[in-house]
Design an enzyme around this catalytic site. Structure first.
Site, short mmCIF file in Angstrom:
data_model
loop_
_atom_site.label_atom_id
_atom_site.label_comp_id
_atom_site.label_asym_id
_atom_site.label_seq_id
_atom_site.Cartn_x
_atom_site.Cartn_y
_atom_site.Cartn_z
CG ASP A 1 5.85 3.81 1.09
OD1 ASP A 1 5.88 4.69 1.87
OD2 ASP A 1 4.57 3.76 0.33
CE1 TYR B 1 -3.86 2.53 0.46
CE2 TYR B 1 -2.52 3.25 2.40
CZ TYR B 1 -3.54 3.47 1.27
OH TYR B 1 -4.44 4.45 1.36
CE LYS C 1 0.54 5.24 8.11
NZ LYS C 1 0.55 4.54 7.03
C1 LIG Z 1 0.14 4.89 5.37
C2 LIG Z 1 1.04 4.57 4.28
C3 LIG Z 1 0.86 5.34 3.44
C4 LIG Z 1 -0.24 6.48 3.05
O1 LIG Z 1 -0.04 7.50 3.88
P1 LIG Z 1 -1.07 8.60 4.17
O2 LIG Z 1 -0.75 9.54 5.14
O3 LIG Z 1 -2.30 7.74 4.86
O4 LIG Z 1 -1.74 9.25 3.01
C5 LIG Z 1 1.81 5.08 2.20
N1 LIG Z 1 2.65 4.18 2.24
C6 LIG Z 1 2.66 3.42 3.18
C7 LIG Z 1 3.80 2.31 3.30
C8 LIG Z 1 1.61 3.49 4.42
O5 LIG Z 1 1.78 2.66 5.49
#
Ligand SMILES: *Cc1c(COP(=O)(O)O)cnc(C)c1O
Length: 463
Positions: A253, A158, A296
Site C-alpha cells: 500500500d 491504515y 493521494k
Molecule cells: C489515505 C490512505 C488510504 C485511504 O485512502 P483514501 O483516499 O482516504 O480512501 C489507504 N492507505 C493508506 C496507506 C493511506 O494513507
C-alpha cells in the site's frame, strides 16, 4: 510573502462574517461531527477546527483571514504545495472539455504510462477514486487469484475504511482510540488476521499455521498512519519471501508514500535506492510486490487512486476476468489531468528539495526539544516524519502500534496548539505524518523553526 492569490479581490470569501466556531457549530447540525472525515474534527487535540477558505503554495488561509504554514498538505496530495499554476491550468483545461464522460479517455492511458515509468512492476493499472477503493480492489483481486479467504494485516496500518481493513487500523481509527468499527460483521473480521508491525516471527508463525488459507499480506510500504514507523531493515523483503513460499500475494500500500518519498515511492526508495530516480527497473529491485496501491499524490489533490501490479493478476479484473470492479467516476478526466501535471512536475530536483526541508525540520525539532528537556522520538521514512512525545517513546523508540499508543497525547495537544498559535498548521493528531511540499520556501521553514521553541515549552509544561 503570500502570493497575490490571497490578495486578489476575486478571491471568493465564502462567509466573511462567520468565524471558525460559528461554521463548526452550523456544520455539526447537518454533518455528523461537522466533518466529512473524522480527524478533521480536532477530537484528539481539542479546540475548533480551522475552516479553510483558500490556499496557495505552502500556505492555507482560514475563514477568519488567518494564514498558516501548512504541514498537512491535504494529508499528502499537495506534494507541490497548493494551487501549482500548471496543475490548476491542466484541471481548468480538462474542465472546459467536459467534467466526466463515463467513457475511456487518452489521459488515463498517459497517466498509467507515467506511473509505469516510475514503478515498472505496476505492469497494468486500474484507476479508482479513493485509496479505500484501491486497497479493497487489491484484496478482492488477491482472493480471486488465490481462491483463499484470509488476509493478514499489521496493527496500526491504515488501508482505508473498507470493512475487512478496519481491524486495529491507524489514522482516524487510532486517533479515536477504537479497536475497529461497529457495523463490521464477525464473518468479515474473522477473515482478517492482525499481527504486530515489523514482527517477522509472528508472520512466519501465522503462515506455518494457516499458510494455505492466506490470500495476501497487505502492508503500508512504510507505516505513516500511526505516526511514521521506519520499516525494520529487511522487513518488506521478508514479507515478499514468506508470501512467495506460501503462494500468497504481497499487497504494497503506497497510497501515502507513492511518488512522495521518491519518484518510485517507498518501493523505489528502499528496493531501488539511488536507481529510483534514474533507472527504476524491477529486475534490479531487492523485492517486488505483486500488487501496489496508489492514491493521494497520484491525483494531485483531485479524487484519484489506483491499483496496479503484475499483468497476470490485473487481467483477472472485469471485463477480462472474473473479479468485478467498476466506478462511475473512475479515471475522471479532471483528476487524471491533475495527476499527470503533478507527476510531470515531480522531478528529481523537487524530491531533493522536499528531502532537504524535511531533514532541516527534523534536526531542528530534535535540538529544540532536547534544549527544553522534552522527551521524544522522531521517526522518518525518507522525507515523511512524525513526532512522538513522552518518556516511553524516548526510552524505547516507536516501532509498532503498541509503542505508538504509549506516547503522551496531552503533550502533543499542547505542542499542536502552540504551533497553531504561531501560525503553523500541523496534523491535528499525533498519529499522522507531517507533510512537506516543494513549495515550502526558506521563509516558511524559518517560521516553522521559530515556532518549535514555544511549542516545545508548551509540551514541557503539559508533561
Ligand atoms: C489515505 C490512505 C488510504 C485511504 O485512502 P483514501 O483516499 O482516504 O480512501 C489507504 N492507505 C493508506 C496507506 C493511506 O494513507
Amino acid at each position: 510573502m503570500v502570493e497575490t492569490h490571497f490578495d486578489s479581490d476575486e478571491t471568493p470569501t465564502a462567509s466573511p462574517q462567520l468565524s471558525n466556531k460559528e461554521l463548526f457549530d452550523a456544520a455539526k447540525t447537518v454533518i455528523p461531527g461537522g466533518v466529512d472525515s473524522p480527524v478533521r474534527a480536532y477530537g484528539n487535540v481539542g479546540g475548533v477546527p480551522r475552516f479553510i477558505e483558500s490556499a496557495g503554495q505552502a500556505l492555507v488561509r482560514d475563514v477568519e483571514g488567518q494564514i498558516y504554514v501548512d504541514l498537512v498538505g491535504s494529508w499528502g496530495p499537495a506534494l507541490l504545495g497548493h494551487c501549482h499554476p500548471e496543475v490548476v491550468e491542466a484541471v481548468k483545461k480538462a474542465a472546459e472539455a467536459g467534467l466526466s464522460f463515463g467513457a475511456p479517455t487518452a489521459s488515463e492511458t498517459r497517466l498509467a504510462q507515467a506511473v509505469q515509468e516510475r514503478v515498472p512492476c505496476a505492469e497494468k493499472l486500474r484507476f479508482v477514486s479513493t485509496g479505500t477503493e484501491a486497497t479493497m480492489t487489491a484484496i478482492r483481486l488477491a482472493r480471486g487469484a488465490t481462491n483463499r479467504d484470509l488476509l493478514v494485516k499489521f496493527a496500526g496500518c491504515y488501508h482505508g475504511h473498507s470493512d475487512s481493513l478496519l481491524a486495529e487500523a491507524g489514522s482516524g481509527v487510532a486517533t479515536a482510540g477504537l479497536p475497529g468499527s461497529a457495523g463490521v460483521t464477525e464473518g468479515t473480521s474473522k477473515d482478517t488476521i492482525v499481527i504486530p508491525y515489523g514482527d517477522t516471527e509472528a508472520l512466519r508463525a501465522v503462515f506455518e499455521q494457516r499458510g494455505n488459507e492466506i490470500a495476501a499480506v497487505i502492508t503500508e510500504a512504510a507505516p505513516a498512519n500511526m505516526g511514521v514507523i521506519t520499516p525494520p531493515e529487511g522487513f518488506n523483503q521478508a514479507i515478499r519471501e514468506i508470501t512467495s513460499e506460501h503462494g500468497a500475494l504481497m499487497i504494497f500500500d503506497e497510497v501515502l508514500t507513492g511518488f512522495r518519498v521518491s519518484p518510485s515511492g517507498y518501493w523505489g526508495y528502499e528496493a531501488l535506492g539511488e536507481k529510483a530516480a534514474t533507472n527504476p527497473s524491477c529486475s534490479i529491485a531487492a523485492y517486488t510486490p505483486d500488487i501496489f496501491t496508489f492514491g493521494k499524490v497520484i491525483g494531485g489533490g483531485m479524487p484519484l487512486a489506483a491499483v496496479g501490479g503484475r499483468a497476470e493478476y490485473m487481467d483477472l479484473l472485469a471485463p477480462l476476468g472474473p473479479v468485478y470492479q467498476a466506478g462511475t467516476l473512475s479515471g475522471n478526466p479532471l483528476a487524471t489531468a491533475a495527476g499527470l501535471a503533478t507527476l510531470e512536475l515531480a522531478t528529481p530536483l523537487m524530491y531533493e528539495r522536499i528531502n532537504s526541508v524535511s531533514s532541516v525540520l527534523r534536526s531542528n525539532l530534535a535540538q529544540t526539544l532536547q534544549a527544553e528537556g522534552v522527551p521524544f522520538a522522531i521517526n522518518n521514512a525518507g522525507n515523511l516524519f512524525s513526532l512522538f512525545l513522552g518518556e516511553a517513546p524516548a526510552e524505547h523508540g516507536v516501532h509498532n502500534y503498541e509503542q505508538a499508543k504509549a506516547q503522551n497525547t496531552d503533550a502533543y495537544r499542547a505542542f499542536f496548539h502552540a504551533m497553531l498559535d504561531e501560525g503553523i498548521y500541523l496534523p491535528p493528531s499525533p498519529f499522522e505524518a507531517w507533510f512537506v511540499s516543494s513549495a515550502h520556501t526558506d521563509e516558511n521553514v524559518g517560521a516553522i523553526l521559530d515556532a518549535f521553541g514555544p511549542a516545545a515549552r508548551a509540551a514541557a509544561q503539559a508533561l
